[in-house]
Design a protein around this motif. Structure first.
Motif, PDB file in Angstrom:
ATOM      1  N   ALA A  24      34.869  38.048  43.587  1.00 46.83           N
ATOM      2  CA  ALA A  24      34.956  37.968  42.583  1.00 46.83           C
ATOM      3  C   ALA A  24      36.653  38.598  42.848  1.00 46.83           C
ATOM      4  CB  ALA A  24      34.911  38.621  41.558  1.00 46.83           C
ATOM      5  N   SER A  25      37.076  39.866  42.463  1.00 49.38           N
ATOM      6  CA  SER A  25      38.167  40.578  43.543  1.00 49.38           C
ATOM      7  C   SER A  25      38.814  39.754  44.563  1.00 49.38           C
ATOM      8  CB  SER A  25      37.648  41.720  43.724  1.00 49.38           C
ATOM      9  OG  SER A  25      37.605  43.010  42.783  1.00 49.38           O
ATOM     10  N   LEU A  62      37.226  44.725  38.967  1.00 49.45           N
ATOM     11  CA  LEU A  62      37.779  43.275  38.760  1.00 49.45           C
ATOM     12  C   LEU A  62      39.238  44.071  39.462  1.00 49.45           C
ATOM     13  CD1 LEU A  62      37.397  40.497  39.981  1.00 49.45           C
ATOM     14  CD2 LEU A  62      36.784  39.977  38.174  1.00 49.45           C
ATOM     15  N   LEU A  71      29.364  40.989  44.353  1.00 51.88           N
ATOM     16  CA  LEU A  71      29.878  40.431  43.563  1.00 51.88           C
ATOM     17  C   LEU A  71      31.061  40.606  43.187  1.00 51.88           C
ATOM     18  CD1 LEU A  71      26.737  39.330  41.191  1.00 51.88           C
ATOM     19  CD2 LEU A  71      27.553  38.135  42.222  1.00 51.88           C
ATOM     20  N   TRP A  99      32.648  46.183  34.685  1.00 48.68           N
ATOM     21  CA  TRP A  99      32.548  45.468  35.699  1.00 48.68           C
ATOM     22  C   TRP A  99      34.371  44.651  36.103  1.00 48.68           C
ATOM     23  CZ3 TRP A  99      33.470  40.394  37.139  1.00 48.68           C
ATOM     24  CH2 TRP A  99      33.273  40.216  38.332  1.00 48.68           C
ATOM     25  N   THR A 100      34.786  44.198  34.439  1.00 52.61           N
ATOM     26  CA  THR A 100      36.391  43.969  34.441  1.00 52.61           C
ATOM     27  C   THR A 100      37.060  44.049  35.382  1.00 52.61           C
ATOM     28  OG1 THR A 100      35.373  42.193  33.117  1.00 52.61           O
ATOM     29  CG2 THR A 100      37.247  42.533  33.092  1.00 52.61           C
ATOM     30  N   LEU A 112      38.384  36.660  45.579  1.00 50.94           N
ATOM     31  CA  LEU A 112      38.792  35.314  45.010  1.00 50.94           C
ATOM     32  C   LEU A 112      40.326  35.740  43.660  1.00 50.94           C
ATOM     33  CD1 LEU A 112      39.198  32.654  43.978  1.00 50.94           C
ATOM     34  CD2 LEU A 112      37.577  33.296  41.986  1.00 50.94           C
ATOM     35  N   LEU A 113      40.177  36.691  43.131  1.00 48.35           N
ATOM     36  CA  LEU A 113      41.911  37.297  42.276  1.00 48.35           C
ATOM     37  C   LEU A 113      42.664  37.765  42.993  1.00 48.35           C
ATOM     38  CD1 LEU A 113      42.647  37.936  39.357  1.00 48.35           C
ATOM     39  CD2 LEU A 113      41.656  39.946  39.408  1.00 48.35           C
TER      40      LEU A 113
END
Length: 215
Positions: free
Chosen positions: A24-25, A89, A20, A85-86, A27-28
């Motif tokens: 997510a990283s 990220l 995950l 987590w954020t 995609l960013l």
């Protein structure tokens, strides 16, 4: 094998956490990288400067230092409501975006200049030319380096384990601190990373073949 079976929930949570966080990283990083690549080839000097400064800053800053900034500087400036987590990220996404930017910019440079000139002669704006003409053609060239970048991102995500983020390296640290033998723990963690990186490599090879057929 007993180490894996006895602590399967921990390994499962670490594996899912790594997947995950990597997804997510990635995609960013893709969004920021494409935007910064557009800035770098923009006819507007301030945008070119901003894109170049972004790449220079994040590509030449150690990732561990970015994690420290995310953990200690960002909360001091924007408040303490951001979870670990954020923060991980943002650190991974911003760092990787610099490499994505350079890969996309290199792909853009392979598109013949006449393509952009023809688009401008038809009255298309720079953003329309980039989005509809240049980037679709550059994609074929960008795919191979992006595969390597995202595989590196997967391995870089291990740093998040040292900052209380649930992922594979964090599981290794947790079990090692409890006194379990380190060799089998590292073996299973390494195999889990190999599964993720081989999956990424396979997906990009499939995408590359599909684009070759389309060409």
């Amino acid at each position: 094998m007993n180490v894996l079976l006895d602590h399967l929930p921990e390994f499962r949570d670490g594996f899912i956490g790594t997947v995950l966080l990597t997804a997510a990283s990635a995609l960013l990083a893709m969004v920021l990288g494409v935007v910064m690549a557009g800035f770098r080839v923009s006819p507007v000097p301030p945008l070119r400067f901003f894109g170049a400064a972004w790449v220079t800053l994040f590509r030449n800053t150690p990732l561990t230092l970015l994690f420290l900034v995310a953990w200690f500087v960002v909360p001091a400036v924007f408040g303490t409501g951001m979870n670990p987590w954020t923060k991980a990220l943002l650190a991974l996404g911003f760092y990787t975006s610099a490499f994505v930017c350079e890969a996309v910019r290199s792909g853009v440079s392979t598109v013949p200049l006449g393509q952009a000139e023809a688009a401008r002669s038809l009255g298309m704006t720079f953003s329309q030319t980039l989005r509809m003409i240049v980037l679709p053609q550059a994609t074929r060239t960008v795919i191979p380096p992006l595969s390597s970048i995202f595989i590196a991102l997967t391995k870089n995500s291990a740093i998040a384990g040292a900052f209380s983020v649930t992922e594979l390296f964090g599981v290794q640290k947790l079990l090692s601190d409890k006194g379990f033998a380190i060799a089998p723990i590292f073996l299973w963690v390494a195999l889990a990373y190999l599964v993720i990186t081989f999956t990424i490599s396979g997906l990009f090879r499939l995408l590359e073949r599909r684009l070759e057929v389309a060409r």
